[in-house]
Design a protein around this motif. Sequence first.
Motif, PDB file in Angstrom:
ATOM      1  N   THR A  87       0.836  -1.192   0.000  1.00  0.00           N
ATOM      2  CA  THR A  87       0.000   0.000   0.000  1.00  0.00           C
ATOM      3  C   THR A  87       0.873   1.244   0.000  1.00  0.00           C
ATOM      4  O   THR A  87       1.642   1.478   0.930  1.00  0.00           O
ATOM      5  CB  THR A  87      -0.920   0.030   1.235  1.00  0.00           C
ATOM      6  N   LEU A  88       0.756   2.046  -1.051  1.00  0.00           N
ATOM      7  CA  LEU A  88       1.486   3.297  -1.201  1.00  0.00           C
ATOM      8  C   LEU A  88       0.511   4.463  -1.043  1.00  0.00           C
ATOM      9  O   LEU A  88      -0.706   4.255  -0.983  1.00  0.00           O
ATOM     10  CB  LEU A  88       2.140   3.356  -2.581  1.00  0.00           C
ATOM     11  N   PRO A  89       1.015   5.696  -0.969  1.00  0.00           N
ATOM     12  CA  PRO A  89       0.108   6.856  -0.997  1.00  0.00           C
ATOM     13  C   PRO A  89      -0.818   6.792  -2.205  1.00  0.00           C
ATOM     14  O   PRO A  89      -0.460   6.252  -3.256  1.00  0.00           O
ATOM     15  CB  PRO A  89       1.081   8.037  -1.082  1.00  0.00           C
ATOM     16  N   ASP A  90      -1.994   7.355  -2.073  1.00  0.00           N
ATOM     17  CA  ASP A  90      -3.063   7.181  -3.059  1.00  0.00           C
ATOM     18  C   ASP A  90      -2.671   7.568  -4.479  1.00  0.00           C
ATOM     19  O   ASP A  90      -3.176   6.981  -5.446  1.00  0.00           O
ATOM     20  CB  ASP A  90      -4.305   7.985  -2.637  1.00  0.00           C
ATOM     21  N   GLN A  91      -1.765   8.560  -4.643  1.00  0.00           N
ATOM     22  CA  GLN A  91      -1.437   9.010  -6.003  1.00  0.00           C
ATOM     23  C   GLN A  91      -0.738   7.955  -6.839  1.00  0.00           C
ATOM     24  O   GLN A  91      -0.675   8.053  -8.061  1.00  0.00           O
ATOM     25  CB  GLN A  91      -0.592  10.288  -5.979  1.00  0.00           C
ATOM     26  N   TYR A  92      -0.208   6.909  -6.195  1.00  0.00           N
ATOM     27  CA  TYR A  92       0.506   5.880  -6.931  1.00  0.00           C
ATOM     28  C   TYR A  92      -0.372   4.690  -7.290  1.00  0.00           C
ATOM     29  O   TYR A  92       0.032   3.833  -8.070  1.00  0.00           O
ATOM     30  CB  TYR A  92       1.717   5.390  -6.133  1.00  0.00           C
ATOM     31  N   GLY A  93      -1.549   4.612  -6.732  1.00  0.00           N
ATOM     32  CA  GLY A  93      -2.446   3.510  -7.042  1.00  0.00           C
ATOM     33  C   GLY A  93      -1.975   2.200  -6.430  1.00  0.00           C
ATOM     34  O   GLY A  93      -1.202   2.173  -5.477  1.00  0.00           O
ATOM     35  N   VAL A  94      -2.428   1.097  -7.001  1.00  0.00           N
ATOM     36  CA  VAL A  94      -2.099  -0.233  -6.492  1.00  0.00           C
ATOM     37  C   VAL A  94      -0.700  -0.626  -6.972  1.00  0.00           C
ATOM     38  O   VAL A  94      -0.324  -0.358  -8.110  1.00  0.00           O
ATOM     39  CB  VAL A  94      -3.138  -1.269  -6.964  1.00  0.00           C
ATOM     40  N   ALA A  95       0.068  -1.271  -6.094  1.00  0.00           N
ATOM     41  CA  ALA A  95       1.437  -1.628  -6.436  1.00  0.00           C
ATOM     42  C   ALA A  95       1.824  -2.930  -5.760  1.00  0.00           C
ATOM     43  O   ALA A  95       1.109  -3.449  -4.899  1.00  0.00           O
ATOM     44  CB  ALA A  95       2.397  -0.505  -6.011  1.00  0.00           C
ATOM     45  N   CYS A  96       2.979  -3.450  -6.164  1.00  0.00           N
ATOM     46  CA  CYS A  96       3.521  -4.622  -5.494  1.00  0.00           C
ATOM     47  C   CYS A  96       5.038  -4.569  -5.536  1.00  0.00           C
ATOM     48  O   CYS A  96       5.633  -3.851  -6.349  1.00  0.00           O
ATOM     49  CB  CYS A  96       3.021  -5.917  -6.127  1.00  0.00           C
ATOM     50  N   VAL A  97       5.652  -5.298  -4.631  1.00  0.00           N
ATOM     51  CA  VAL A  97       7.094  -5.500  -4.635  1.00  0.00           C
ATOM     52  C   VAL A  97       7.345  -6.897  -5.190  1.00  0.00           C
ATOM     53  O   VAL A  97       6.767  -7.876  -4.720  1.00  0.00           O
ATOM     54  CB  VAL A  97       7.687  -5.383  -3.219  1.00  0.00           C
ATOM     55  N   MET A  98       8.208  -6.990  -6.208  1.00  0.00           N
ATOM     56  CA  MET A  98       8.535  -8.284  -6.803  1.00  0.00           C
ATOM     57  C   MET A  98       9.991  -8.627  -6.534  1.00  0.00           C
ATOM     58  O   MET A  98      10.881  -7.779  -6.698  1.00  0.00           O
ATOM     59  CB  MET A  98       8.295  -8.258  -8.315  1.00  0.00           C
ATOM     60  N   LEU A  99      10.233  -9.854  -6.109  1.00  0.00           N
ATOM     61  CA  LEU A  99      11.582 -10.398  -5.996  1.00  0.00           C
ATOM     62  C   LEU A  99      11.724 -11.484  -7.058  1.00  0.00           C
ATOM     63  O   LEU A  99      10.906 -12.405  -7.117  1.00  0.00           O
ATOM     64  CB  LEU A  99      11.819 -10.988  -4.611  1.00  0.00           C
TER      65      LEU A  99
END
Length: 214
Positions: free
Chosen positions: A173-185
Amino acid sequence: MSRAIDLLYLLAEHEAGMSITELARELSTQRPPLYRIVGSLMERGLVHRTSTGKYVLGAGLIELARPLERTLDELVAGPLQRAANASGAGAVLVLDTADGLVAAVSKSPETVQMHLVTPVGHRFSEGPIAPRLAIDSVNHPERAELAEIRDRGYATSSGQAFAGSWAAAFSVTLPDQYGVACVMLATMHPEDEDRLITVGNAAVAEIAKFCGRA
């Protein structure tokens, strides 16, 4: 305004540039009004005219995006680098944008060992790859087949980058301006799955804390 935005997106798809005639055809408009739009964008450095007469995106876009880039880097660069070092895997922040899933920040392990690299700006393919599954599990809470991913907070996939590769993606979960995100390894050593999952969970927890979402 919408025509100017459409023009910028169109130039982003044609890195070699486009002529005014090509732009007019693609945007279904006449050349005279298009010259005015292009002129305004050139004044602000958002569009540049090459020596061959083609129009390309201008360096002014870098300055326009710099505050967003700087904020993202402040939020995730440290956690991603620590995750890459701890796991020996490439660590990438993936954003869900209008153009699909895009690598926004990418960090590699600070070692000499072989590892996968996902360059910033990389657009991910369609299909059931780990970052898409992780993000879809947030975007589509009604999809029962994604319930397990939602519950555990991450998705995995193998062989998507190339044979033998393995990836885990953790919704964040990032600030709203960035929308939905994920961290990938992403790694070439799938036998390290347990360690990567532990490291990935720690990275998203650290990012959430930085964002005040913990």
